[in-house]
Design a protein around this motif. Structure first.
Motif, PDB file in Angstrom:
ATOM      1  N   ARG A  99       0.864  -1.182   0.000  1.00  0.00           N
ATOM      2  CA  ARG A  99       0.000   0.000   0.000  1.00  0.00           C
ATOM      3  C   ARG A  99       0.898   1.228   0.000  1.00  0.00           C
ATOM      4  NH1 ARG A  99      -3.340   2.391   4.886  1.00  0.00           N
ATOM      5  NH2 ARG A  99      -4.590   3.901   3.777  1.00  0.00           N
ATOM      6  N   VAL A 100       0.661   2.114  -0.948  1.00  0.00           N
ATOM      7  CA  VAL A 100       1.470   3.322  -1.057  1.00  0.00           C
ATOM      8  C   VAL A 100       0.626   4.521  -0.655  1.00  0.00           C
ATOM      9  CG1 VAL A 100       2.869   4.760  -2.580  1.00  0.00           C
ATOM     10  CG2 VAL A 100       2.777   2.294  -2.949  1.00  0.00           C
ATOM     11  N   LEU A 101       1.177   5.362   0.212  1.00  0.00           N
ATOM     12  CA  LEU A 101       0.512   6.589   0.646  1.00  0.00           C
ATOM     13  C   LEU A 101       1.346   7.780   0.203  1.00  0.00           C
ATOM     14  CD1 LEU A 101      -0.368   5.584   4.313  1.00  0.00           C
ATOM     15  CD2 LEU A 101      -1.908   5.629   2.357  1.00  0.00           C
ATOM     16  N   LEU A 102       0.727   8.727  -0.458  1.00  0.00           N
ATOM     17  CA  LEU A 102       1.374   9.991  -0.801  1.00  0.00           C
ATOM     18  C   LEU A 102       0.752  11.032   0.105  1.00  0.00           C
ATOM     19  CD1 LEU A 102       0.874   8.326  -3.705  1.00  0.00           C
ATOM     20  CD2 LEU A 102       2.298  10.202  -4.457  1.00  0.00           C
ATOM     21  N   ILE A 103       1.563  11.640   0.963  1.00  0.00           N
ATOM     22  CA  ILE A 103       1.040  12.545   1.984  1.00  0.00           C
ATOM     23  C   ILE A 103       1.715  13.911   1.860  1.00  0.00           C
ATOM     24  CG2 ILE A 103       0.654  12.902   4.448  1.00  0.00           C
ATOM     25  CD1 ILE A 103       0.997   9.844   4.781  1.00  0.00           C
ATOM     26  N   PRO A 104       0.994  14.891   1.320  1.00  0.00           N
ATOM     27  CA  PRO A 104       1.538  16.255   1.308  1.00  0.00           C
ATOM     28  C   PRO A 104       1.645  16.775   2.734  1.00  0.00           C
ATOM     29  CG  PRO A 104      -0.327  16.042  -0.192  1.00  0.00           C
ATOM     30  CD  PRO A 104      -0.291  14.800   0.646  1.00  0.00           C
ATOM     31  N   GLU A 105       2.683  17.547   3.021  1.00  0.00           N
ATOM     32  CA  GLU A 105       2.880  18.116   4.346  1.00  0.00           C
ATOM     33  C   GLU A 105       1.669  18.955   4.719  1.00  0.00           C
ATOM     34  OE1 GLU A 105       3.929  20.850   7.351  1.00  0.00           O
ATOM     35  OE2 GLU A 105       3.756  21.490   5.290  1.00  0.00           O
ATOM     36  N   ARG A 110       1.038  21.600   6.800  1.00  0.00           N
ATOM     37  CA  ARG A 110       0.981  23.026   7.078  1.00  0.00           C
ATOM     38  C   ARG A 110       1.148  23.908   5.840  1.00  0.00           C
ATOM     39  NH1 ARG A 110       3.671  20.680  11.207  1.00  0.00           N
ATOM     40  NH2 ARG A 110       5.659  21.069  10.219  1.00  0.00           N
ATOM     41  N   ASP A 111       2.286  23.806   5.190  1.00  0.00           N
ATOM     42  CA  ASP A 111       2.580  24.760   4.125  1.00  0.00           C
ATOM     43  C   ASP A 111       2.859  24.125   2.769  1.00  0.00           C
ATOM     44  OD1 ASP A 111       2.430  26.897   5.937  1.00  0.00           O
ATOM     45  OD2 ASP A 111       4.467  26.484   6.615  1.00  0.00           O
ATOM     46  N   GLY A 112       2.652  22.825   2.625  1.00  0.00           N
ATOM     47  CA  GLY A 112       2.938  22.176   1.364  1.00  0.00           C
ATOM     48  C   GLY A 112       4.411  22.225   1.010  1.00  0.00           C
ATOM     49  N   LYS A 113       5.295  22.159   2.020  1.00  0.00           N
ATOM     50  CA  LYS A 113       6.733  22.290   1.778  1.00  0.00           C
ATOM     51  C   LYS A 113       7.416  20.963   1.496  1.00  0.00           C
ATOM     52  CE  LYS A 113       7.347  26.549   4.295  1.00  0.00           C
ATOM     53  NZ  LYS A 113       7.893  27.190   5.475  1.00  0.00           N
ATOM     54  N   TYR A 114       6.735  19.872   1.707  1.00  0.00           N
ATOM     55  CA  TYR A 114       7.334  18.587   1.369  1.00  0.00           C
ATOM     56  C   TYR A 114       6.247  17.553   1.120  1.00  0.00           C
ATOM     57  CZ  TYR A 114       6.800  17.496   6.387  1.00  0.00           C
ATOM     58  OH  TYR A 114       6.321  17.292   7.645  1.00  0.00           O
ATOM     59  N   LEU A 115       6.701  16.461   0.545  1.00  0.00           N
ATOM     60  CA  LEU A 115       5.826  15.340   0.239  1.00  0.00           C
ATOM     61  C   LEU A 115       6.485  14.084   0.788  1.00  0.00           C
ATOM     62  CD1 LEU A 115       3.510  13.915  -1.349  1.00  0.00           C
ATOM     63  CD2 LEU A 115       5.021  13.991  -3.353  1.00  0.00           C
ATOM     64  N   ASN A 116       5.752  13.324   1.571  1.00  0.00           N
ATOM     65  CA  ASN A 116       6.210  12.022   2.040  1.00  0.00           C
ATOM     66  C   ASN A 116       5.502  10.951   1.232  1.00  0.00           C
ATOM     67  OD1 ASN A 116       8.079  12.253   4.266  1.00  0.00           O
ATOM     68  ND2 ASN A 116       6.407  13.177   5.415  1.00  0.00           N
ATOM     69  N   ILE A 117       6.256   9.961   0.807  1.00  0.00           N
ATOM     70  CA  ILE A 117       5.674   8.807   0.135  1.00  0.00           C
ATOM     71  C   ILE A 117       6.054   7.581   0.954  1.00  0.00           C
ATOM     72  CG2 ILE A 117       5.637   7.401  -1.959  1.00  0.00           C
ATOM     73  CD1 ILE A 117       6.351   9.936  -3.528  1.00  0.00           C
ATOM     74  N   TYR A 118       5.052   6.893   1.456  1.00  0.00           N
ATOM     75  CA  TYR A 118       5.260   5.684   2.247  1.00  0.00           C
ATOM     76  C   TYR A 118       4.732   4.497   1.465  1.00  0.00           C
ATOM     77  CZ  TYR A 118       5.835   8.622   6.405  1.00  0.00           C
ATOM     78  OH  TYR A 118       6.271   9.547   7.319  1.00  0.00           O
ATOM     79  N   SER A 119       5.506   3.422   1.411  1.00  0.00           N
ATOM     80  CA  SER A 119       4.982   2.166   0.888  1.00  0.00           C
ATOM     81  C   SER A 119       5.012   1.173   2.042  1.00  0.00           C
ATOM     82  CB  SER A 119       5.785   1.678  -0.317  1.00  0.00           C
ATOM     83  OG  SER A 119       7.156   1.628  -0.039  1.00  0.00           O
ATOM     84  N   ILE A 173       7.188  12.956  -9.233  1.00  0.00           N
ATOM     85  CA  ILE A 173       6.165  12.239  -8.466  1.00  0.00           C
ATOM     86  C   ILE A 173       6.130  10.769  -8.869  1.00  0.00           C
ATOM     87  CG2 ILE A 173       3.675  12.016  -8.064  1.00  0.00           C
ATOM     88  CD1 ILE A 173       3.568  15.131  -8.381  1.00  0.00           C
ATOM     89  N   ILE A 174       6.088  10.508 -10.172  1.00  0.00           N
ATOM     90  CA  ILE A 174       5.986   9.132 -10.662  1.00  0.00           C
ATOM     91  C   ILE A 174       7.269   8.351 -10.358  1.00  0.00           C
ATOM     92  CG2 ILE A 174       5.704   7.679 -12.725  1.00  0.00           C
ATOM     93  CD1 ILE A 174       3.108   9.119 -11.655  1.00  0.00           C
ATOM     94  N   ASP A 175       8.441   8.971 -10.564  1.00  0.00           N
ATOM     95  CA  ASP A 175       9.705   8.285 -10.250  1.00  0.00           C
ATOM     96  C   ASP A 175       9.767   7.900  -8.776  1.00  0.00           C
ATOM     97  OD1 ASP A 175      10.524   8.517 -12.879  1.00  0.00           O
ATOM     98  OD2 ASP A 175      12.004  10.084 -12.485  1.00  0.00           O
ATOM     99  N   SER A 176       9.356   8.798  -7.901  1.00  0.00           N
ATOM    100  CA  SER A 176       9.378   8.522  -6.456  1.00  0.00           C
ATOM    101  C   SER A 176       8.389   7.418  -6.099  1.00  0.00           C
ATOM    102  CB  SER A 176       9.066   9.790  -5.670  1.00  0.00           C
ATOM    103  OG  SER A 176      10.042  10.771  -5.918  1.00  0.00           O
ATOM    104  N   LEU A 177       7.241   7.456  -6.731  1.00  0.00           N
ATOM    105  CA  LEU A 177       6.237   6.414  -6.518  1.00  0.00           C
ATOM    106  C   LEU A 177       6.781   5.056  -6.968  1.00  0.00           C
ATOM    107  CD1 LEU A 177       3.324   5.606  -5.812  1.00  0.00           C
ATOM    108  CD2 LEU A 177       2.681   6.298  -8.119  1.00  0.00           C
ATOM    109  N   CYS A 178       7.388   5.020  -8.145  1.00  0.00           N
ATOM    110  CA  CYS A 178       7.944   3.765  -8.670  1.00  0.00           C
ATOM    111  C   CYS A 178       9.065   3.235  -7.778  1.00  0.00           C
ATOM    112  CB  CYS A 178       8.434   3.955 -10.102  1.00  0.00           C
ATOM    113  SG  CYS A 178       7.088   4.177 -11.285  1.00  0.00           S
ATOM    114  N   LEU A 179       9.908   4.127  -7.276  1.00  0.00           N
ATOM    115  CA  LEU A 179      10.980   3.709  -6.380  1.00  0.00           C
ATOM    116  C   LEU A 179      10.408   3.113  -5.098  1.00  0.00           C
ATOM    117  CD1 LEU A 179      13.926   3.484  -5.464  1.00  0.00           C
ATOM    118  CD2 LEU A 179      13.766   5.846  -4.689  1.00  0.00           C
ATOM    119  N   SER A 180       9.374   3.746  -4.567  1.00  0.00           N
ATOM    120  CA  SER A 180       8.805   3.269  -3.300  1.00  0.00           C
ATOM    121  C   SER A 180       8.151   1.891  -3.447  1.00  0.00           C
ATOM    122  CB  SER A 180       7.813   4.284  -2.734  1.00  0.00           C
ATOM    123  OG  SER A 180       6.631   4.310  -3.492  1.00  0.00           O
ATOM    124  N   ILE A 181       7.735   1.543  -4.637  1.00  0.00           N
ATOM    125  CA  ILE A 181       7.184   0.209  -4.899  1.00  0.00           C
ATOM    126  C   ILE A 181       8.308  -0.742  -5.307  1.00  0.00           C
ATOM    127  CG2 ILE A 181       5.642  -1.130  -6.386  1.00  0.00           C
ATOM    128  CD1 ILE A 181       3.994   1.539  -6.660  1.00  0.00           C
TER     129      ILE A 181
END
Length: 160
Positions: free
Chosen positions: A45-51, A53-62, A119-127
């Protein structure tokens, strides 16, 4: 950049790639479920979670579908060894419930919207990280290999 702009960038990237996902607006998180053809891993399961407060980072968890609640010390050893050589991202283990996950952090400059490719490269790496280390995770969970042996197996160079 606002959180809304980041959410829209993620939504656009996923839509353009025809990726099936759900979006939980209360949590502000995108969720993607994916399985592997060889089925030894089960579902990720992959979660993309924008920060928040201020949209200053993106966490991607698999998140791996099975937990290491029966062997947390061995899994922590395996994941620490696996993390040692990773150029980007890291494995994490929830010590409370044994959840295994891989996390990628994307830092954003003020006003920056990540490209679709980022976004897609990071998603692919996390999988894809589970393609490399999944067999080791399974071997440690089953007690088949020690953490050291499992990492060595995963990091063998396979010729193309």
């Amino acid at each position: 950049m606002s959180k809304e702009a980041l959410v829209n960038a993620i939504r656009t990237a996923l839509d353009e790639e025809e990726t099936t996902y759900s979006y939980a607006s209360k949590l502000g998180a995108f969720s993607i479920n994916c399985g592997f053809d060889d089925n030894f891993l089960g579902d990720i399961r992959v979660l993309l979670i924008p920060e928040q407060r201020d949209g200053k980072y993106l966490n991607i968890y698999s998140q791996y579908g099975k937990k290491a609640d029966s062997c947390p010390l061995q899994m922590a050893d395996f994941l620490t060894r696996a993390n040692y050589g990773l150029p980007i991202g890291n494995f994490e283990l929830d010590q409370e419930d044994g959840e295994i996950r891989f996390r990628i952090f994307i830092s954003l400059e003020p006003g920056q919207v990540p490209s679709k490719q980022k976004i897609i490269d990071s998603l692919c790496l996390s999988i894809g990280i589970y393609k490399k280390y999944g067999q080791g995770i399974v071997a440690v969970l089953s007690g088949e290999l020690s953490p050291k042996e499992a990492v060595a197996l995963c990091e063998l160079e396979v010729p193309d």
